[in-house]
Every structure is written in structure tokens, then in C-alpha cells.
Write an enzyme that holds these catalytic residues in place. Structure first.
Site, PDB file in Angstrom:
ATOM      1  N   ASP A   9       0.854  -1.192   0.000  1.00  0.00           N
ATOM      2  CA  ASP A   9       0.000   0.000   0.000  1.00  0.00           C
ATOM      3  C   ASP A   9       0.893   1.246   0.000  1.00  0.00           C
ATOM      4  O   ASP A   9       0.656   2.210   0.716  1.00  0.00           O
ATOM      5  CB  ASP A   9      -0.966   0.001   1.187  1.00  0.00           C
ATOM      6  CG  ASP A   9      -0.251   0.017   2.538  1.00  0.00           C
ATOM      7  OD1 ASP A   9       0.963  -0.311   2.574  1.00  0.00           O
ATOM      8  OD2 ASP A   9      -0.892   0.354   3.546  1.00  0.00           O
ATOM      9  N   ASP A  15       8.051   3.592   4.550  1.00  0.00           N
ATOM     10  CA  ASP A  15       8.614   2.256   4.677  1.00  0.00           C
ATOM     11  C   ASP A  15       8.289   1.312   3.528  1.00  0.00           C
ATOM     12  O   ASP A  15       9.093   0.449   3.186  1.00  0.00           O
ATOM     13  CB  ASP A  15       8.275   1.632   6.038  1.00  0.00           C
ATOM     14  CG  ASP A  15       6.808   1.704   6.381  1.00  0.00           C
ATOM     15  OD1 ASP A  15       6.055   2.414   5.697  1.00  0.00           O
ATOM     16  OD2 ASP A  15       6.413   1.036   7.348  1.00  0.00           O
ATOM     17  N   ASN A 155       9.913  -5.149  24.713  1.00  0.00           N
ATOM     18  CA  ASN A 155       9.356  -3.791  24.676  1.00  0.00           C
ATOM     19  C   ASN A 155       7.835  -3.794  24.790  1.00  0.00           C
ATOM     20  O   ASN A 155       7.172  -2.825  24.396  1.00  0.00           O
ATOM     21  CB  ASN A 155       9.772  -3.084  23.383  1.00  0.00           C
ATOM     22  CG  ASN A 155       9.308  -3.826  22.126  1.00  0.00           C
ATOM     23  OD1 ASN A 155       9.031  -5.031  22.183  1.00  0.00           O
ATOM     24  ND2 ASN A 155       9.222  -3.131  21.009  1.00  0.00           N
ATOM     25  N   ASN A 165      -2.150  -2.318   9.615  1.00  0.00           N
ATOM     26  CA  ASN A 165      -2.462  -3.227   8.514  1.00  0.00           C
ATOM     27  C   ASN A 165      -3.542  -4.237   8.891  1.00  0.00           C
ATOM     28  O   ASN A 165      -4.350  -4.636   8.049  1.00  0.00           O
ATOM     29  CB  ASN A 165      -1.199  -3.979   8.064  1.00  0.00           C
ATOM     30  CG  ASN A 165      -0.244  -3.095   7.281  1.00  0.00           C
ATOM     31  OD1 ASN A 165      -0.618  -2.035   6.777  1.00  0.00           O
ATOM     32  ND2 ASN A 165       1.000  -3.520   7.182  1.00  0.00           N
ATOM     33  N   HIS A 234       9.005   0.117   9.388  1.00  0.00           N
ATOM     34  CA  HIS A 234       8.342  -1.173   9.541  1.00  0.00           C
ATOM     35  C   HIS A 234       8.631  -2.158   8.392  1.00  0.00           C
ATOM     36  O   HIS A 234       9.151  -3.247   8.606  1.00  0.00           O
ATOM     37  CB  HIS A 234       6.831  -0.972   9.652  1.00  0.00           C
ATOM     38  CG  HIS A 234       6.411  -0.049  10.739  1.00  0.00           C
ATOM     39  ND1 HIS A 234       6.446  -0.400  12.079  1.00  0.00           N
ATOM     40  CD2 HIS A 234       5.954   1.233  10.701  1.00  0.00           C
ATOM     41  CE1 HIS A 234       6.018   0.615  12.821  1.00  0.00           C
ATOM     42  NE2 HIS A 234       5.719   1.620  11.998  1.00  0.00           N
ATOM     43  N   ASP A 235       8.265  -1.784   7.179  1.00  0.00           N
ATOM     44  CA  ASP A 235       8.148  -2.750   6.085  1.00  0.00           C
ATOM     45  C   ASP A 235       9.446  -3.355   5.561  1.00  0.00           C
ATOM     46  O   ASP A 235       9.464  -4.531   5.185  1.00  0.00           O
ATOM     47  CB  ASP A 235       7.378  -2.112   4.923  1.00  0.00           C
ATOM     48  CG  ASP A 235       5.947  -1.770   5.295  1.00  0.00           C
ATOM     49  OD1 ASP A 235       5.393  -2.432   6.189  1.00  0.00           O
ATOM     50  OD2 ASP A 235       5.374  -0.841   4.694  1.00  0.00           O
TER      51      ASP A 235
END
Length: 301
Positions: A9, A15, A155, A165, A234-235
Site C-alpha cells: 500500500d 517504509d 518492549n 495493517n 516497519h516494512d
């Protein structure tokens, strides 16, 4: 060599574009195609096409997929700056006419055990593939997805209970996790340990590479949007695991998605299980990952 399809997306944060760039810059990987999903799959496909042009990878085919969540019952979030600084209004950026879902199904069923799916957006396209052709679950090599959060790592207390997502299409996520396909879940447990800053942006700008220039422009739009000079990355971690799986520590689990009709529901619930189909990433060597990413993008690897 690892053969992969990225389902993205791309457009709002940085990312997705970084993940695509890493795949383009990694000779160990064969990028068989890129599919787009969520909100405006056409715009996202044109963005991917432009990124591939910047990287000299016009050989990679691009396919638009589904715009709306699986049941059409979830609000769609867009930042509003998608495509700005990357594509010009009216610019001709043709991509494949075939639908993303048809492409994914045919690639996997024609190459059993050889194709890795890397979904880095809502899981709508992947769920549609599994609904239309359930044998995908047995014939895909694996699914390395960015999504979800278990709050089982060190964490845990810092993490939210849901992730974008998944909540964007929890019904689709439920289909994918429940399919029995081999999955690697790259969730907030690890991605919130990876931070990219304006200094990294400057490092990209310092190269003469048009792909890096495009990445830097998108990063600047995102930093302006979030009013910060750093963001979680992230990605790209999904793609990096096809290069070096030792970057993360995982545990085998079963993952279900709990959701209801309300907006923003879709919690990934993970339970340790030897017969689980999901390898959940719980720790990451963030410094080594960022070094690899930036070295490859800047040509120093």
C-alpha cells in the site's frame, strides 16, 4: 536465490518504498512482481511503476489489486500526500492490466514451493487469493508479512494492542492467519525497535542515485506530516529476512485475529505452539538491519 512478490500500500509513510528499494538493490532476490492494495490501488501501482523506473527495474511487472477491505465495511485511511513529489499529474505510467489477485494465484500455483509473498499492507489481496484458490496455502513457499503485534517481546509495555495493517481489514487478516500457510509475522514487536532519522535521509540525498532521491523526497513528506524528524521503519524488515534471517529471533505460534463490527478492531492474539504455522518475530538486531539497508541503498554493500 529467493523469488518474491511484494504486495504493498505504498504512498503514505516511507517504509513501503524502502522495502521495494531494498528488494530492487538485492542481487540475491528475484522480484517477480509487485501488487498494490488498499484505498487507491491504481495510484499505488503508478507510484510503484515510477519507483521501478528510478531504479532501472522496468523489467518488474506491476499489478493493481483491491481498493476496499474484504467486506467493504472498514473506513479507509489515506494521508493525502500519496504520489506528491514522485509522479506528475497526468504522467503516463502504464502497468499490467491483469488483476493482482489473478497474477498472484497463477505465479504460486505454477511455481509450487518457490514463491514467497511479502505483504506489507492490509491483507485484502492475499485473503482474496486464499478464498479463490485455497491450495495457495500449500503451494506458497512462505508469507513474510508486516502486520500485527503480540506484546510478547522485551518492549511489550511500550506497544499498542493493535496495528494499522490488521485493523484496516481484520477479516482478511483472519483468513490469512487461519489458512495454515507458513507465515513469518513481522509485527510492531520488532519494527518499533527500528528508527530512521533525518540523518539517514541526508545520507540518501548525498548519493547521485535517482531512486534514493525519490526515497528522500517521500521521507521529507512523511516527516512533515508527522511533524518529526524520525519515524519507525516497519516494512523493509520483511524483505531483509529473505537476505539474512538471523536479523530476528522468532518463536513458533498460532495467531488468531479478534475483531468485531466496530472501527479499529483487529487484535492479533499469539499463543506459543510447536505445531503453529506462524514464526513470530520478537527481537531484532536493529543496528545491523539499518546498516545493511543503508549500505545497499547507497551502494556501499
Amino acid at each position: 536465490m529467493n523469488r518474491l512478490i511484494i504486495d504493498t500500500d505504498i504512498g503514505s509513510d516511507i517504509d513501503d518504498a524502502m522495502a521495494l528499494a531494498l528488494a530492487m538493490k538485492s542481487p540475491e532476490l528475484i522480484l517477480e512482481g509487485v501488487t498494490t492494495v488498499y484505498g487507491d490501488a491504481d495510484l499505488r501501482a503508478r507510484m510503484v511503476t515510477k519507483m521501478l523506473q528510478h531504479g532501472g527495474r522496468e523489467d518488474v511487472r506491476v499489478y493493481a489489486g483491491l481498493d476496499r477491505p474484504l467486506l467493504g465495511n472498514r473506513e479507509i485511511w489515506m494521508a493525502g500526500h500519496e504520489g506528491k513529489g514522485l509522479i506528475e499529474e497526468g504522467e503516463s505510467l502504464p502497468y499490467e492490466e491483469r488483476h493482482a489477485v489473478d497474477f498472484i494465484i497463477d505465479m504460486i500455483m505454477s511455481n509450487p514451493g518457490e514463491i514467497t509473498l511479502v505483504p506489507i499492507g492490509p491483507l485484502t489481496n492475499i485473503a482474496a487469493c486464499l478464498i479463490r484458490e485455497p491450495r495457495i496455502a500449500r503451494n506458497v513457499k512462505e508469507i513474510i508479512l508486516m502486520g500485527g503485534v503480540t506484546r510478547l517481546g522485551r518492549n511489550a509495555a511500550e506497544l499498542p494492542v493493535t496495528e494499522h495493517n490488521i485493523v484496516s481489514d481484520p477479516e482478511a487478516a483472519s483468513v490469512v492467519f487461519g489458512s495454515g500457510a507458513p507465515i513469518v509475522m513481522v509485527g510492531l514487536d520488532v519494527t518499533k525497535q527500528v528508527i530512521i532519522t533525518n540523518e539517514h535521509c541526508k545520507r540518501l540525498q548525498a548519493t547521485s542515485d535517482p531512486l534514493n532521491a525519490a526515497l528522500a523526497r517521500q521521507m521529507e513528506y512523511w516527516f512533515d506530516f508527522i511533524q518529526s524528524e524520525q519515524t519507525f521503519l516497519h516494512d523493509p524488515l520483511t524483505v531483509s529476512l529473505l537476505i539474512d534471517r538471523s536479523l530476528v529471533a522468532t518463536e513458533k505460534m498460532k495467531v488468531t485475529v479478534e475483531y468485531d463490527h466496530r472501527a479499529k478492531t483487529g487484535q492479533t492474539v499469539a499463543v506459543r505452539a510447536e505445531d503453529g504455522n506462524v514464526e513470530v518475530c520478537l527481537e531484532v538486531d536493529s543496528e545491523r538491519f539499518l546498516a545493511m539497508l543503508l549500505d545497499r541503498l547507497t551502494g556501499q554493500a
